[in-house]
Structure formats: structure tokens, C-alpha cells
Write an enzyme that holds these catalytic residues in place. Sequence first.
Site, PDB file in Angstrom:
ATOM      1  CG  ASN A  23     141.262 -32.519  69.657  1.00  0.00           C
ATOM      2  OD1 ASN A  23     142.413 -32.155  69.874  1.00  0.00           O
ATOM      3  ND2 ASN A  23     140.651 -33.379  70.436  1.00  0.00           N
ATOM      4  CE  LYS A  24     144.724 -39.500  67.046  1.00  0.00           C
ATOM      5  NZ  LYS A  24     145.891 -39.663  66.160  1.00  0.00           N
ATOM      6  CG  ASP A  71     145.749 -30.828  67.289  1.00  0.00           C
ATOM      7  OD1 ASP A  71     146.972 -30.985  67.307  1.00  0.00           O
ATOM      8  OD2 ASP A  71     144.952 -31.628  67.812  1.00  0.00           O
TER       9      ASP A  71
END
Length: 336
Positions: A243-244, A233
Site C-alpha cells: 500500500n501507500k 494496492d
Amino acid sequence: MSSSAVPVPVLADSVRLDDDGVHILDRRVFPFERRWVRARTVEEVARAIEEMVTQSSGPYFAVLWGLVLAAREAEGQDPQVARHRVGEAARRLIATRPTNDQPRKAAAFVLAEIAGREDVAAAAWDGARAGDADYRRRCREMGQAGAALLDDGARVLTHCWGDLYLLGLVEALVAGGKRPEFVCTETRPYLQGARLTAESLAEMGVPTTLVTDAMPASLMREGRVDALVTASDRITMDGSVINKVGTLQLATAAQAFGVPFHALCHAPDPDTESGAQVPIEFRDGDEVLHTLGHRSASTRVRGLYPAFDVTDPHLVTTVVTDRGAFAPGEVRRYWA
């Protein structure tokens, strides 16, 4: 998997602009239903992003076409007033996903195009089309750089990503005659990996295996994973990968068992020095207590949901961009 053209997954074209609004494929029910949500106003586009109707690359395109919607709504007004209204819409849409820097990049295409033109609606359309084309080009080029790091037959573990980033990588692997296999984490609590990533890979004809979020470390120890590859991200200038949530524990396990971790992004964010500066979106903890609309925990307990995490540079092998691959400590070279 043959070396012929890779079928384009449904999620690669899941946000569309029409005369009656922005149509967004509802990822909350995909692949079990192919339901489209129509957003007729900027506020409805914003809520669709916040409520997870769309995610991954989807918010980028939702911002592009949402700003065209805003410009259309202001059509006939003084150009300065219309530009102001589009600017307000951009601020609203960017705020929907504070961790990810892609909505800001999408808005920049439209805002730059309308800055010096009288016909704001036409300018917004041109800016959105340019942003759309740029994103797709970058995904192809980034995919080529990522494919160069993977061997033929590589067993790739991934975590919560789909559509164009994934398409770019798989297309490049197939074009190079490589035959990858993917292992997807289910990615709780929305099961994006199970429903979105795995489905997209299967649509593209890639051998795909689904595992729970708790299994990857054991698979790495057994030698059943050749590389951990994720999208991101945001990547900061010190090489931190945002990120996730769950990416951090995967990267930690990968380092422990000698598995390289390659993180894909179009470009590192030149305005963010380190992961500590990135706002982490916390979603309603109630989402953790449910799975696909069904409660999966007692009413006696609470849920906590930080939607993203920060993976420190020493856990990252390579940052893969549209300008090639960099060691995490060298991502500044991207902007040199």
C-alpha cells in the site's frame, strides 16, 4: 451522522468516457479546483496516470475507458489488427502503475471480451462496462465485510485512500446503524489524505480529523484510535499488504499499541506469492522536495520517493475482501 443514504463523493465518479476522449478529474488540484483533463489518445491516458492526474481507484477506470479509446481508434481495421492494437494499448496502460494490480484486472475485462468478436469497438465497450460494474459491486461487498469488523462509534485511522473503497465501507457502516469517526493522515508528498481522503469522508457526512503523518503512534498510545483500516494496492498470497508508503510504520505502531489493522482489497493476487515479488514504484525524488507545487526543502538536498511499502503478514490483523474477511495466513481460502 444519520442512517439515511450516504452522499456519493465526487471522486467516486472521476473518470468518464465521452465522444472526444477520456475525461479525468485532476486530483492534483482537488478539492481546491474541479479541473478535468481530457485524454484523447491512449498515450495521453497513460501519461495522466503516471503524472498523478488520477490515483486510488482512478487508474482502474482510466484503463477501462482508455482501452475503449484504443478500440475506437482501430475501428474499420481488420479485427485481428484491431485486437492487436488494443493489446498493445493494454500493455502500455498496465505499465503505468507496476505496484498496483488493478490496471491489469481492468485490462483483462476488455481483452477477454474482444477475443472472440468481430466488432472490436463494441466488444471493448461491453468489456469496459462489465469491468466498471464488477468493481463497484466488489467495493460494496468488501465494504460490508469491513463494516462487520468495526463497532458503533469506532475511531478509524486511515492512510491515503478514497473514492469507491471508502464509499463501500462507509455505506455499509451507516446501513448497519454504526457511526464511525475517521482520522486521516495527510499523506506526503501529494497530501492525498488531506485533500482526497478527508474531503471524501467529509462529503459523505462522516466526522473527520486530519493529522500529520508523524502523529498516529502517539494517538494510538493515548487510546484515541480503535482500528487502523486502509485500502491496498496489492495483497499477496502470504498475506503481505502492499500500500501507500507509510502503511508499514502505521501497522508497526498499531501492533505495538494493540490496535487491529484491517487491510481492504477486492481479492488477493493469486499470481504473487510474497511481498518480495512485488515491484515497488519509485517516483522522482524531486516530488518529496515540494508540497503542492512549492519547494519545501533546500536545493542542497536530494529527495527519495518509494511510493509504496510492504507490510509483513505478522503486522496484519485481517485481510478484508469481497468474499469476506480472512486472517493473513488464510488468504488462499479466497480462491479455494
